[in-house]
Structures are given as C-alpha cells and as structure tokens.
Write a protein that holds these residues in place. Sequence first.
Motif, PDB file in Angstrom:
ATOM      1  N   MET A   1       0.848  -1.160   0.000  1.00  0.00           N
ATOM      2  CA  MET A   1       0.000   0.000   0.000  1.00  0.00           C
ATOM      3  C   MET A   1       0.903   1.235   0.000  1.00  0.00           C
ATOM      4  N   PRO A   2       0.777   2.111  -1.027  1.00  0.00           N
ATOM      5  CA  PRO A   2       1.595   3.317  -1.086  1.00  0.00           C
ATOM      6  C   PRO A   2       1.160   4.350  -0.046  1.00  0.00           C
ATOM      7  N   THR A   3       2.076   5.221   0.317  1.00  0.00           N
ATOM      8  CA  THR A   3       1.766   6.318   1.227  1.00  0.00           C
ATOM      9  C   THR A   3       1.590   7.590   0.408  1.00  0.00           C
ATOM     10  N   SER A   4       1.336   8.705   1.068  1.00  0.00           N
ATOM     11  CA  SER A   4       1.194   9.955   0.338  1.00  0.00           C
ATOM     12  C   SER A   4       2.554  10.421  -0.164  1.00  0.00           C
ATOM     13  N   HIS A   5       2.563  11.083  -1.296  1.00  0.00           N
ATOM     14  CA  HIS A   5       3.805  11.528  -1.925  1.00  0.00           C
ATOM     15  C   HIS A   5       4.377  12.748  -1.229  1.00  0.00           C
ATOM     16  N   ILE A   6       5.693  12.821  -1.193  1.00  0.00           N
ATOM     17  CA  ILE A   6       6.428  13.960  -0.645  1.00  0.00           C
ATOM     18  C   ILE A   6       7.250  14.537  -1.792  1.00  0.00           C
ATOM     19  N   VAL A   7       7.086  15.827  -2.075  1.00  0.00           N
ATOM     20  CA  VAL A   7       7.823  16.474  -3.160  1.00  0.00           C
ATOM     21  C   VAL A   7       8.976  17.277  -2.563  1.00  0.00           C
ATOM     22  N   ARG A   8      10.162  17.095  -3.127  1.00  0.00           N
ATOM     23  CA  ARG A   8      11.363  17.803  -2.667  1.00  0.00           C
ATOM     24  C   ARG A   8      12.160  18.275  -3.868  1.00  0.00           C
ATOM     25  N   GLN A   9      13.194  19.073  -3.594  1.00  0.00           N
ATOM     26  CA  GLN A   9      14.095  19.525  -4.649  1.00  0.00           C
ATOM     27  C   GLN A   9      15.545  19.329  -4.224  1.00  0.00           C
ATOM     28  N   HIS A  10      16.392  19.044  -5.221  1.00  0.00           N
ATOM     29  CA  HIS A  10      17.833  18.916  -4.995  1.00  0.00           C
ATOM     30  C   HIS A  10      18.528  19.327  -6.281  1.00  0.00           C
ATOM     31  N   LYS A  11      19.482  20.251  -6.176  1.00  0.00           N
ATOM     32  CA  LYS A  11      20.240  20.731  -7.334  1.00  0.00           C
ATOM     33  C   LYS A  11      19.318  21.191  -8.463  1.00  0.00           C
ATOM     34  N   GLY A  12      18.210  21.853  -8.095  1.00  0.00           N
ATOM     35  CA  GLY A  12      17.285  22.388  -9.086  1.00  0.00           C
ATOM     36  C   GLY A  12      16.326  21.380  -9.691  1.00  0.00           C
ATOM     37  N   ARG A  13      16.385  20.138  -9.263  1.00  0.00           N
ATOM     38  CA  ARG A  13      15.476  19.102  -9.774  1.00  0.00           C
ATOM     39  C   ARG A  13      14.421  18.775  -8.734  1.00  0.00           C
ATOM     40  N   SER A  14      13.189  18.655  -9.180  1.00  0.00           N
ATOM     41  CA  SER A  14      12.107  18.225  -8.294  1.00  0.00           C
ATOM     42  C   SER A  14      12.021  16.705  -8.338  1.00  0.00           C
ATOM     43  N   TYR A  15      11.765  16.119  -7.173  1.00  0.00           N
ATOM     44  CA  TYR A  15      11.572  14.672  -7.120  1.00  0.00           C
ATOM     45  C   TYR A  15      10.488  14.348  -6.108  1.00  0.00           C
ATOM     46  N   VAL A  16       9.900  13.195  -6.270  1.00  0.00           N
ATOM     47  CA  VAL A  16       8.793  12.750  -5.431  1.00  0.00           C
ATOM     48  C   VAL A  16       9.215  11.482  -4.708  1.00  0.00           C
ATOM     49  N   LEU A  17       8.960  11.455  -3.398  1.00  0.00           N
ATOM     50  CA  LEU A  17       9.252  10.284  -2.570  1.00  0.00           C
ATOM     51  C   LEU A  17       7.955   9.578  -2.216  1.00  0.00           C
ATOM     52  N   ASP A  18       8.023   8.283  -2.067  1.00  0.00           N
ATOM     53  CA  ASP A  18       6.862   7.484  -1.689  1.00  0.00           C
ATOM     54  C   ASP A  18       7.381   6.204  -1.041  1.00  0.00           C
ATOM     55  N   THR A  19       6.513   5.463  -0.401  1.00  0.00           N
ATOM     56  CA  THR A  19       6.880   4.167   0.164  1.00  0.00           C
ATOM     57  C   THR A  19       5.841   3.125  -0.207  1.00  0.00           C
ATOM     58  N   LEU A  20       6.263   1.889  -0.169  1.00  0.00           N
ATOM     59  CA  LEU A  20       5.377   0.746  -0.397  1.00  0.00           C
ATOM     60  C   LEU A  20       5.538  -0.212   0.762  1.00  0.00           C
ATOM     61  N   GLY A  21       4.439  -0.813   1.199  1.00  0.00           N
ATOM     62  CA  GLY A  21       4.506  -1.792   2.269  1.00  0.00           C
ATOM     63  C   GLY A  21       3.136  -2.031   2.878  1.00  0.00           C
ATOM     64  N   GLN A  22       3.089  -2.972   3.789  1.00  0.00           N
ATOM     65  CA  GLN A  22       1.866  -3.274   4.515  1.00  0.00           C
ATOM     66  C   GLN A  22       1.793  -2.380   5.754  1.00  0.00           C
ATOM     67  N   SER A  23       0.652  -2.294   6.370  1.00  0.00           N
ATOM     68  CA  SER A  23       0.482  -1.391   7.515  1.00  0.00           C
ATOM     69  C   SER A  23       1.452  -1.692   8.655  1.00  0.00           C
ATOM     70  N   SER A  24       1.869  -2.944   8.798  1.00  0.00           N
ATOM     71  CA  SER A  24       2.805  -3.296   9.866  1.00  0.00           C
ATOM     72  C   SER A  24       4.253  -3.365   9.377  1.00  0.00           C
ATOM     73  N   GLY A  25       4.486  -3.036   8.090  1.00  0.00           N
ATOM     74  CA  GLY A  25       5.831  -3.102   7.534  1.00  0.00           C
ATOM     75  C   GLY A  25       6.112  -4.473   6.970  1.00  0.00           C
ATOM     76  N   PRO A  26       7.257  -4.725   6.440  1.00  0.00           N
ATOM     77  CA  PRO A  26       8.340  -3.764   6.213  1.00  0.00           C
ATOM     78  C   PRO A  26       7.985  -2.789   5.088  1.00  0.00           C
ATOM     79  N   TRP A  27       8.722  -1.691   5.021  1.00  0.00           N
ATOM     80  CA  TRP A  27       8.494  -0.628   4.055  1.00  0.00           C
ATOM     81  C   TRP A  27       9.692  -0.485   3.134  1.00  0.00           C
ATOM     82  N   ARG A  28       9.412  -0.212   1.864  1.00  0.00           N
ATOM     83  CA  ARG A  28      10.442   0.068   0.874  1.00  0.00           C
ATOM     84  C   ARG A  28      10.190   1.447   0.296  1.00  0.00           C
ATOM     85  N   GLY A  29      11.245   2.210   0.124  1.00  0.00           N
ATOM     86  CA  GLY A  29      11.118   3.536  -0.457  1.00  0.00           C
ATOM     87  C   GLY A  29      11.183   3.489  -1.974  1.00  0.00           C
ATOM     88  N   ARG A  30      10.681   4.546  -2.574  1.00  0.00           N
ATOM     89  CA  ARG A  30      10.797   4.714  -4.016  1.00  0.00           C
ATOM     90  C   ARG A  30      10.801   6.203  -4.326  1.00  0.00           C
TER      91      ARG A  30
END
Length: 78
Positions: free
Chosen positions: A1-30
């Motif tokens: 189940m994905p979580t809500s997206h987080i938008v950030r910037q680094h060196k002028g580039r925008s990127y979006v963070l998210d995670t995948l996993g079950q409610s009890s974990g484990p979680w993987r980032g993307r």
Amino acid sequence: MPTSHIVRQHKGRSYVLDTLGQSSGPWRGRFVVKGDEDGRPGVTAWHELEDEFPTVDEAVAHADRVACQYIATFAEQA
C-alpha cells in the motif's frame, strides 16, 4: 500500500518520494525525478528500492538519500 507523496528539490530538480509496504511493515522507499535527465520530458519512471525498513520514516529517509545521489550523478554528467 503506497503512502502519500512527498515532493522535494535537490540541485534544481524536483523529485517525489513514496513508500510501499503493509500497515505493519516492512516498508520500501521509491522515488521519481521530474525532468528530462533521461532524454524524455516530463516524469520519469519510479525507482523502487529493494532495501526494507520497519517504519515509513526510515524508508522515506533512505529513498531521499538515494534520490539526491541519483540527481547529483546526473548533474555531474550534464
């Protein structure tokens, strides 16, 4: 189940963070970088990371570090 997206910037580039996993974990980032660093305008494909973490926060922090490293690599090659 994905979580809500987080938008950030680094060196002028925008990127979006998210995670995948079950409610009890484990979680993987993307992450996805918005831009044309791969020669295609717009949003590139999600980069799903294999490392697993017990919490969403740890998975997001890891994905954030990897995304910044990824962006820095493309910035150096440009």
